[in-house]
Structures are given as C-alpha cells and as structure tokens.
Enzyme design. Structure first.
Site, PDB file in Angstrom:
ATOM      1  N   LEU A 261       0.843  -1.189   0.000  1.00  0.00           N
ATOM      2  CA  LEU A 261       0.000   0.000   0.000  1.00  0.00           C
ATOM      3  C   LEU A 261       0.888   1.253   0.000  1.00  0.00           C
ATOM      4  O   LEU A 261       0.454   2.320   0.426  1.00  0.00           O
ATOM      5  CB  LEU A 261      -0.917  -0.029   1.231  1.00  0.00           C
ATOM      6  CG  LEU A 261      -2.272   0.657   1.088  1.00  0.00           C
ATOM      7  CD1 LEU A 261      -3.093   0.076  -0.049  1.00  0.00           C
ATOM      8  CD2 LEU A 261      -3.065   0.570   2.384  1.00  0.00           C
ATOM      9  N   CYS A 271       7.607  -9.612 -13.383  1.00  0.00           N
ATOM     10  CA  CYS A 271       6.410 -10.420 -13.084  1.00  0.00           C
ATOM     11  C   CYS A 271       5.103  -9.641 -13.145  1.00  0.00           C
ATOM     12  O   CYS A 271       4.284  -9.886 -14.021  1.00  0.00           O
ATOM     13  CB  CYS A 271       6.553 -11.067 -11.710  1.00  0.00           C
ATOM     14  SG  CYS A 271       7.843 -12.301 -11.686  1.00  0.00           S
TER      15      CYS A 271
HETATM   16  C1  UDX Z   1       6.233 -10.385  -7.485  1.00  0.00           C
HETATM   17  C2  UDX Z   1       5.357 -11.090  -6.433  1.00  0.00           C
HETATM   18  O1  UDX Z   1       5.409 -10.386  -5.189  1.00  0.00           O
HETATM   19  C3  UDX Z   1       5.828 -12.516  -6.242  1.00  0.00           C
HETATM   20  O2  UDX Z   1       4.981 -13.183  -5.325  1.00  0.00           O
HETATM   21  C4  UDX Z   1       5.796 -13.200  -7.577  1.00  0.00           C
HETATM   22  O3  UDX Z   1       6.272 -14.533  -7.454  1.00  0.00           O
HETATM   23  C5  UDX Z   1       6.627 -12.450  -8.606  1.00  0.00           C
HETATM   24  O4  UDX Z   1       6.182 -11.107  -8.690  1.00  0.00           O
HETATM   25  P1  UDX Z   1       8.672  -9.288  -7.492  1.00  0.00           P
HETATM   26  O5  UDX Z   1       8.490  -9.025  -8.951  1.00  0.00           O
HETATM   27  O6  UDX Z   1       9.977  -9.827  -7.004  1.00  0.00           O
HETATM   28  O7  UDX Z   1       7.555 -10.308  -6.969  1.00  0.00           O
HETATM   29  O8  UDX Z   1       8.417  -7.881  -6.792  1.00  0.00           O
HETATM   30  P2  UDX Z   1       7.526  -7.320  -5.605  1.00  0.00           P
HETATM   31  O9  UDX Z   1       8.292  -7.285  -4.361  1.00  0.00           O
HETATM   32  O10 UDX Z   1       6.201  -7.940  -5.599  1.00  0.00           O
HETATM   33  O11 UDX Z   1       7.383  -5.794  -6.110  1.00  0.00           O
HETATM   34  C6  UDX Z   1       6.756  -5.518  -7.353  1.00  0.00           C
HETATM   35  C7  UDX Z   1       6.799  -4.043  -7.680  1.00  0.00           C
HETATM   36  O12 UDX Z   1       5.829  -3.340  -6.918  1.00  0.00           O
HETATM   37  C8  UDX Z   1       8.113  -3.330  -7.427  1.00  0.00           C
HETATM   38  O13 UDX Z   1       8.381  -2.500  -8.549  1.00  0.00           O
HETATM   39  C9  UDX Z   1       7.846  -2.504  -6.188  1.00  0.00           C
HETATM   40  O14 UDX Z   1       8.654  -1.348  -6.146  1.00  0.00           O
HETATM   41  C10 UDX Z   1       6.387  -2.166  -6.366  1.00  0.00           C
HETATM   42  N1  UDX Z   1       5.669  -1.871  -5.112  1.00  0.00           N
HETATM   43  C11 UDX Z   1       5.556  -2.824  -4.140  1.00  0.00           C
HETATM   44  C12 UDX Z   1       5.069  -0.632  -4.926  1.00  0.00           C
HETATM   45  O15 UDX Z   1       5.137   0.238  -5.798  1.00  0.00           O
HETATM   46  N2  UDX Z   1       4.377  -0.406  -3.771  1.00  0.00           N
HETATM   47  C13 UDX Z   1       4.258  -1.323  -2.791  1.00  0.00           C
HETATM   48  O16 UDX Z   1       3.617  -1.032  -1.789  1.00  0.00           O
HETATM   49  C14 UDX Z   1       4.871  -2.572  -2.981  1.00  0.00           C
END
Ligand code: UDX
Length: 445
Positions: A261, A271
């Site tokens: 959030l 992903c």
């Molecule tokens: C994701 C899923 O979390 C994981 O379960 C799946 O297997 C693969 O895809 P990942 O791609 O490693 O994992 O990244 P994640 O930690 O989920 O973050 C994704 C993106 O969201 C990042 O760019 C992060 O900066 C962004 N993010 C995350 C936000 O902008 N706000 C948040 O509150 C959380």
C-alpha cells in the site's frame, strides 16, 4: 531411497529452487540450455544479485570445499531425464512481443526436450507462471511424447518467490499449492516439501486450473493494491491531501493491511506487469474478458505514475529539460535487486534524457544491467557523484542507502536543492530543514 530431483531452467526461479532442494537433502541436477549459465552456477556464482543464494550454492554444489556435493548442473536433457524422479520446470514465460499474451515457447521446449527420454514413471512439476489451461494441455503433450506414456505424470506447483527474498521464500513459502489430477503427485510432493510442511507451511491440493489461477490472481491482487493507492495519490494531489497519511490510516484496518500500500512510482519488474497482461489476454480467449477489464485500469494507473514523475521533474526545471542536469537515484525495479526489467526508475530516466536533459544514474547493484540496456544515460559511482551539479535529484528506487543520505552533504554538491521522492519514503521534514524543495507524488507541496 531419497528422491532425485532435476530442475529445468536455472534462471532466478530455477537456480534458487535447485539450491533449496539440495538444502532439503535431495540429490539435485540443474539443467539449462545456456552453457555459460551452467559454468557460472557450477563455479558457485550467481548471475544476478540475490542475497544468500551464492552461499547456498557453495554449500551444495559438487566440487567446492566442504560442500555436500548434492547439487550439480548440466546442459544435457537426456542426463536430467535419466537422473530425476521429480522434474521441476522453472523456465520463464515472458510477454510476447507486440502482444499481451505470455510466450509459452520455453515451457513447451522444456517438455519437448525432456519427454522423449522418460522411460520410467516420473513426476514433472511445472513452476513457471502460465496461462490457465496450460497444465491440462502439457499433461497430454508429456504423455504423448514420453516412451513411458501416462507414467510421466504432470503437476502444477506455482512459485510465489519475491526477488531479493528468493532463498527464504523458497525454503519457507507462505503456502505450497499443488494442482494435480490424482496419481502419485500429491504423495511425491509431500515428500519433496516435507521440511516446510513440518514447519507448518500450508499445503493445498487443487485441480490444475485452480493452481494456475492462484498465481495470476495473487499477482493481480498485489498489482491492484498498488494501483489503488496510486489512484488515491492522484486524488490526493488534486484535493491537496497527503497520500502517505491516507495509506498509514488505511493500513490500521487489518482487513486492508499496510503491505503493498506504498504509493509512489508504481510497480515494474519481470512479473507483475507481464502477468496481469497475460491474465487479461487469457481471460479474453476464455470469453471472460469482462471480468478483468479492471486490470487494464490497474495497468494504466501504474504507467501514468511514470509520466507524472517526468512532468513533476519538468515543473521543477521551470518548464523545460534542455541543458538541465538531473540526478537519478535508483535503477533497479525495486530495492535489494539488480533486476531492471520494466524498471519504473529507468523508464523515467530515459524519458527525461530523451527530452533534452543530461541524466546521471546511480544504483547500488543494478549499474551493469542498466548500462547495457541504456548506454545513452550517464552513470556515477555514488549518489553524491550523481548529484554533482544537478538541478533536480530524483529518488526512484528506495534503497536503504538512499534513506540514509545526509541532506546537507548532498545539498553541498548540487546546483539546486530540489528533490523529488518517487517512493515516498524519505524524511520530508529533514530535507526541507536542510533547505531543499521536497516534492512527492500525492503529497502537498
Ligand atoms: C512479485 C510477487 O510479489 C511474487 O509473489 C511473484 O512470485 C513475482 O512477482 P517481485 O516481482 O519480485 O515479486 O516484486 P515485488 O516485491 O512484488 O514488487 C513488485 C513491484 O511493486 C516493485 O516495482 C515494487 O517497487 C512495487 N511496489 C511494491 C510498490 O510500488 N508499492 C508497494 O507497496 C509494494
């Protein structure tokens, strides 16, 4: 006799999975078509930045002093087929060029290379993220191509690991989901995952389609949560409210929760973006496209963050980028990773550079990858060096190192003390107190 496990595809997912299987005590053979990757892993090195993975490899890869020797690598599909009782398919499913759909060619190729050598009953377990319906199709393909026929059974076991936490997520996942059609799949996978199961990790058995959907639904939910708070940030900006206070207050409702959030520049990586697109494409094929039209909005909200950041930077440059120097802190798509796939930070950096600014990027781990992908940007060896002479500093990936920056020290080297916090994590008061103009998405100026 302990099970022998082969892991097909030794990228992020496969290399981590192979090392984890060795840690669980199995004999493991990793297979990849890329001889360079195999040589690197055999040397106990990791081709990407992933905390703890190199240590785990060195603990198990054969030939290293003190290693258990339980983990080896090969480029021979035949060797892997003959070796394993359980074969995990861990190849990637990128977005198809020019389309939303997933490219299944690596998964298909993995099955095609393995199956002709399967002469005794085995279990093949897909871990890749695939469009719902793939497992059913692949089970038939496997049985048709394998000399052992139906004796080559298929199960689907989606992987939920996060980059940067890959090792811990693999050794102790939140849940283990198995899509199976009966047979020995459940029994064998209970044996494979005996350790996490004993530690209390929930083990769920479903049909193929449900297991496939758990993964895409989970990623869609996470993406939606991020875009929801970023949509709120747009409203906050229009109404003069503060999205960080809003999300902190929402988070206290435990039905909502505070994870995912954090508003800011939005999501990127290998992903979430491609998975929500592939999900929409697949729903369309199934005639259920209406159910997922909201994901199109989730995607647009996310992409708008990048343009909004460029606009904010332009405002700080009094309307034009020409001749301006911009420092960009962060290149990886998220902290604790050197992955730059669909990185919001580099997307913004490149847009600004194309509009005439001189952009200098610094990232603690992703510099080599960034240089390869964006050779036209300038790169610095530290945040301080990147900030030298800058008219605006953009904080775009929330590495701990950036949170610890001293506003006064950075203020001494820039041309103008202007900071845009694209991740809403820096201490606005501290930066303002040091004479900086601090701006962020979704917060009052
Ligand atoms: C994701 C899923 O979390 C994981 O379960 C799946 O297997 C693969 O895809 P990942 O791609 O490693 O994992 O990244 P994640 O930690 O989920 O973050 C994704 C993106 O969201 C990042 O760019 C992060 O900066 C962004 N993010 C995350 C936000 O902008 N706000 C948040 O509150 C959380």
């Amino acid at each position: 006799m302990t099970l022998r496990i082969s892991v097909i595809g030794t990228g992020y997912l496969g290399a981590t999975h192979a090392a984890a299987m060795a840690e669980f005590g199995f004999e493991v053979l990793g297979l990849d078509i890329d001889p360079e990757k195999i040589a690197t892993l055999t040397a106990g090195q990791v081709p990407m930045y992933e905390p703890g993975l190199s240590e785990l490899l060195l603990k198990h890869v054969a030939g290293h002093e003190g290693s258990t020797g339980r983990l080896r690598f090969t480029t021979s599909a035949q060797e892997a087929a003959e070796f394993g009782d359980v074969h995990f398919v861990c190849v990637n499913t990128p977005q198809r060029k020019g389309e939303f759909a997933a490219d299944m060619s690596y998964v298909d190729a993995a099955i095609d290379s393995l199956a002709p050598h399967l002469t005794r009953p085995v279990l093949v377990v897909g871990k890749s993220t695939v469009p719902v319906g793939s497992a059913g199709r692949l089970a038939e393909r496997l049985a048709a191509l394998a000399p052992v026929g139906e004796g080559a059974e298929l199960a689907w076991n989606p992987e939920f690991l996060r980059e940067g936490f890959a090792v811990q997520d693999t050794l102790r996942p939140d849940r283990i989901v198995i899509g199976a059609r009966g047979g020995r799949a459940e029994e064998l996978l209970r044996e494979v995952y005996a350790e996490p199961i004993a530690a209390g990790v929930p083990f769920l058995v479903t049909d193929y389609a449900t297991a496939e959907l758990v993964k895409t639904a989970a990623n869609s939910f996470l993406a939606t949560k991020i875009s929801f708070i970023n949509a709120m940030a747009e409203v906050c900006e229009a109404a003069g409210a503060d999205v960080t206070q809003l999300s902190a207050a929402l988070a206290l409702d435990d039905r909502i929760g505070g994870k995912f959030l954090n508003s800011g520049l939005g999501f990127g990586g290998g992903c979430l973006p491609k998975d929500i697109r592939a999900f929409m494409a697949r729903a369309g094929e199934l005639g259920a496209d209406q159910a997922l039209t909201f994901l199109r909005e989730v995607d647009s909200i996310n992409m708008r963050r990048r343009s909004r950041m460029v606009e904010l930077a332009r405002e700080q440059c009094a309307g034009g980028f020409l001749g301006r120097r911009i420092a960009v802190l962060g290149a990886a798509f998220k902290p604790n990773s050197d992955d730059i796939r669909d990185s919001p930070a580099l997307n913004v950096a490149a847009q600004i550079q194309l509009q005439g600014a001189q952009v200098t990027v610094y990232d603690p781990k992703a510099m080599d990858n960034a240089r390869k992908m964006f050779p036209g940007l300038a790169y610095a060896d530290s945040a301080l060096e990147a900030a030298e002479g800058a008219h605006v500093v953009l904080h775009l990936t929330e590495w701990q190192e950036f949170r610890a920056l001293d506003p006064a020290e950075l203020g001494a080297v820039v041309a103008e003390r202007r900071l845009l916090d694209g991740r809403n994590v820096l201490d606005a008061d501290a930066w303002r107190a040091a004479g900086w103009t601090y701006r962020a998405l979704g917060r009052p100026s």
